[in-house]
Design a protein around this motif. Structure first.
Motif, mmCIF file in Angstrom:
data_model
loop_
_atom_site.group_PDB
_atom_site.id
_atom_site.type_symbol
_atom_site.label_atom_id
_atom_site.label_comp_id
_atom_site.label_asym_id
_atom_site.label_seq_id
_atom_site.Cartn_x
_atom_site.Cartn_y
_atom_site.Cartn_z
ATOM 1 N N VAL A 176 28.607 45.013 49.055
ATOM 2 C CA VAL A 176 28.354 45.562 47.727
ATOM 3 C C VAL A 176 27.843 44.496 46.757
ATOM 4 O O VAL A 176 27.942 43.296 47.011
ATOM 5 C CB VAL A 176 29.608 46.239 47.148
ATOM 6 N N ASP A 177 27.314 44.976 45.644
ATOM 7 C CA ASP A 177 26.814 44.093 44.583
ATOM 8 C C ASP A 177 27.851 43.873 43.491
ATOM 9 O O ASP A 177 27.826 42.850 42.799
ATOM 10 C CB ASP A 177 25.555 44.702 43.972
ATOM 11 N N VAL A 178 28.736 44.853 43.310
ATOM 12 C CA VAL A 178 29.770 44.773 42.276
ATOM 13 C C VAL A 178 31.098 45.192 42.880
ATOM 14 O O VAL A 178 31.216 46.279 43.463
ATOM 15 C CB VAL A 178 29.447 45.684 41.071
ATOM 16 N N LEU A 179 32.098 44.325 42.766
ATOM 17 C CA LEU A 179 33.466 44.664 43.149
ATOM 18 C C LEU A 179 34.171 45.276 41.945
ATOM 19 O O LEU A 179 33.942 44.854 40.807
ATOM 20 C CB LEU A 179 34.225 43.417 43.589
ATOM 21 N N GLN A 180 35.027 46.244 42.193
ATOM 22 C CA GLN A 180 35.766 46.870 41.094
ATOM 23 C C GLN A 180 37.264 46.840 41.372
ATOM 24 O O GLN A 180 37.697 47.159 42.479
ATOM 25 C CB GLN A 180 35.313 48.312 40.891
ATOM 26 N N ILE A 181 38.013 46.463 40.355
ATOM 27 C CA ILE A 181 39.472 46.467 40.449
ATOM 28 C C ILE A 181 40.005 47.659 39.654
ATOM 29 O O ILE A 181 39.727 47.791 38.456
ATOM 30 C CB ILE A 181 40.065 45.152 39.923
ATOM 31 N N PRO A 182 40.746 48.553 40.305
ATOM 32 C CA PRO A 182 41.273 49.735 39.613
ATOM 33 C C PRO A 182 42.226 49.361 38.484
ATOM 34 O O PRO A 182 42.831 48.279 38.481
ATOM 35 C CB PRO A 182 41.999 50.499 40.726
ATOM 36 N N ALA A 183 42.372 50.278 37.554
ATOM 37 C CA ALA A 183 43.150 50.017 36.343
ATOM 38 C C ALA A 183 44.588 49.593 36.648
ATOM 39 O O ALA A 183 45.126 48.692 35.995
ATOM 40 C CB ALA A 183 43.146 51.257 35.449
ATOM 41 N N PHE A 184 45.219 50.241 37.622
ATOM 42 C CA PHE A 184 46.611 49.914 37.904
ATOM 43 C C PHE A 184 46.790 48.523 38.501
ATOM 44 O O PHE A 184 47.910 48.021 38.594
ATOM 45 C CB PHE A 184 47.227 50.956 38.836
ATOM 46 N N LEU A 185 45.685 47.889 38.910
ATOM 47 C CA LEU A 185 45.744 46.547 39.495
ATOM 48 C C LEU A 185 45.132 45.494 38.577
ATOM 49 O O LEU A 185 44.912 44.362 39.003
ATOM 50 C CB LEU A 185 45.026 46.540 40.848
ATOM 51 N N SER A 186 44.889 45.844 37.343
ATOM 52 C CA SER A 186 44.148 44.963 36.441
ATOM 53 C C SER A 186 44.915 43.722 35.996
ATOM 54 O O SER A 186 44.343 42.848 35.340
ATOM 55 C CB SER A 186 43.680 45.737 35.205
ATOM 56 N N ARG A 187 46.178 43.618 36.353
ATOM 57 C CA ARG A 187 46.945 42.404 36.048
ATOM 58 C C ARG A 187 47.272 41.599 37.306
ATOM 59 O O ARG A 187 48.029 40.625 37.229
ATOM 60 C CB ARG A 187 48.236 42.769 35.301
ATOM 61 N N GLN A 188 46.687 41.976 38.429
ATOM 62 C CA GLN A 188 46.961 41.282 39.696
ATOM 63 C C GLN A 188 46.133 39.998 39.763
ATOM 64 O O GLN A 188 44.973 40.005 40.195
ATOM 65 C CB GLN A 188 46.659 42.191 40.878
ATOM 66 N N THR A 189 46.739 38.905 39.368
ATOM 67 C CA THR A 189 46.015 37.637 39.217
ATOM 68 C C THR A 189 45.318 37.199 40.489
ATOM 69 O O THR A 189 44.131 36.840 40.475
ATOM 70 C CB THR A 189 46.987 36.542 38.747
ATOM 71 N N ASP A 190 46.006 37.198 41.626
ATOM 72 C CA ASP A 190 45.403 36.723 42.871
ATOM 73 C C ASP A 190 44.210 37.582 43.277
ATOM 74 O O ASP A 190 43.186 37.063 43.745
ATOM 75 C CB ASP A 190 46.435 36.700 43.996
ATOM 76 N N LEU A 191 44.329 38.883 43.122
ATOM 77 C CA LEU A 191 43.236 39.785 43.468
ATOM 78 C C LEU A 191 42.023 39.531 42.577
ATOM 79 O O LEU A 191 40.889 39.454 43.056
ATOM 80 C CB LEU A 191 43.692 41.244 43.349
ATOM 81 N N ILE A 192 42.265 39.390 41.294
ATOM 82 C CA ILE A 192 41.173 39.110 40.361
ATOM 83 C C ILE A 192 40.477 37.802 40.709
ATOM 84 O O ILE A 192 39.243 37.727 40.766
ATOM 85 C CB ILE A 192 41.712 39.057 38.912
ATOM 86 N N GLN A 193 41.237 36.762 40.980
ATOM 87 C CA GLN A 193 40.641 35.462 41.265
ATOM 88 C C GLN A 193 39.897 35.460 42.590
ATOM 89 O O GLN A 193 38.828 34.847 42.713
ATOM 90 C CB GLN A 193 41.720 34.385 41.224
#
Length: 283
Positions: free
Chosen positions: A111-128
């Protein structure tokens, strides 16, 4: 009105400043490759007509479901094959959700853009991990987060060396089983120079109302017009040829045949707000 500074985006395009909004749109979940084609072809044609960037969206797994009985999608391997086929056939960038760190490497290869769902928006490791992939990252701001909390999301992304980020507003919790869009949100997030995307379909959800989350698609057009009037960088909408039969978000996805008139109207409003009104203020 605060707007972000113009910056590079996908395929050499630009966002911010007085650039037109881009569109993220597609069916909520991958039901079949045929469905993806039925949605992508007319949406791409429409966006090409208007001269706006189109990003095709669909999810291979809807892990955040209200009911254990809800359909979730084809899974990561089949879903990514479908998204890769759409990307190749129609020449569009594609976006999909990631729910776990282990998915990031595999998904980012397609994909060109990864998306993090709202309920996971504070998951630091996933975001990084997503930020470190080198792909653009769209984080859905949680219903439980204030607009100013978007800075904390972006700080996590930038700590991994990435400047490729978007924050999407999908409404905030308003009592039980209801969401509301605060039109102050784009202004607050723009003051932090963060690209703002408005999700016009999930903002009409009625979360947890009954066995499955409900919603009311009637309000999507007026909410999207309000967001565009505030000068957003992107619009997110889920569209389906027959939403009542959709596997997910059947009550708030838009009918595919609604999209042309709605999008043309939003584009005209965007051009009025970002060019005519802003040029008068400058002069």
């Amino acid at each position: 009105m605060a707007l972000i500074k113009e910056r590079e985006f996908l395929s050499g395009k630009k966002i911010g400043g007085t650039q037109p909004f881009f569109l993220i749109a597609g069916p909520c979940v991958i039901e079949s490759r045929d469905l993806l084609k039925r949605v992508c072809e007319p949406m791409k044609k429409l966006c090409d007509e208007l001269g706006i960037v189109y990003i095709f969206k669909s999810s291979f797994d809807k892990a955040n479901r209200s009911s254990v009985d809800s359909k979730r999608g084809p899974g990561i391997e089949e879903g990514l094959r479908d998204l890769e086929a759409i990307r190749a056939e129609f020449g569009v960038p594609v976006l999909t959700d990631v729910h776990e760190r282990e998915q990031v490497k595999m998904v980012s290869q397609v994909v060109d853009v990864l998306q993090i769902p709202a309920f996971l928006s504070r998951q630091t490791d996933l975001i990084q991990d997503c930020a470190e992939s080198g792909k653009w990252l769209n984080v859905k701001k949680g219903q439980f987060m204030a607009p100013a909390d978007a800075q904390k999301i972006v700080d996590k992304i930038r700590s991994s060396g990435s400047e490729k980020y978007l924050v999407t507003e999908r409404g905030v919790s308003f009592g039980y089983n209801n969401l509301i869009f605060d039109p102050r949100s784009p202004e607050i997030i723009h003051e932090m120079n963060i690209p703002f995307v408005f999700d016009g379909t999930h903002s009409t959800q009625l979360p947890g109302a009954g066995k499955e989350s409900g919603g009311d698609r009637r309000f999507s057009p007026v909410l999207m017009r309000a967001a565009v009037a505030a000068g957003v960088e992107g619009i997110f909408m889920e569209v389906h040829p027959d939403p009542p039969k959709a596997w997910s978000d059947s009550s708030n996805q838009l009918f595919l045949d609604q999209a042309p008139d709605l999008l043309r109207g939003l584009y005209r409003l965007d051009r009025l707000v970002k060019t005519e009104l802003l040029s008068r203020n400058v002069s």
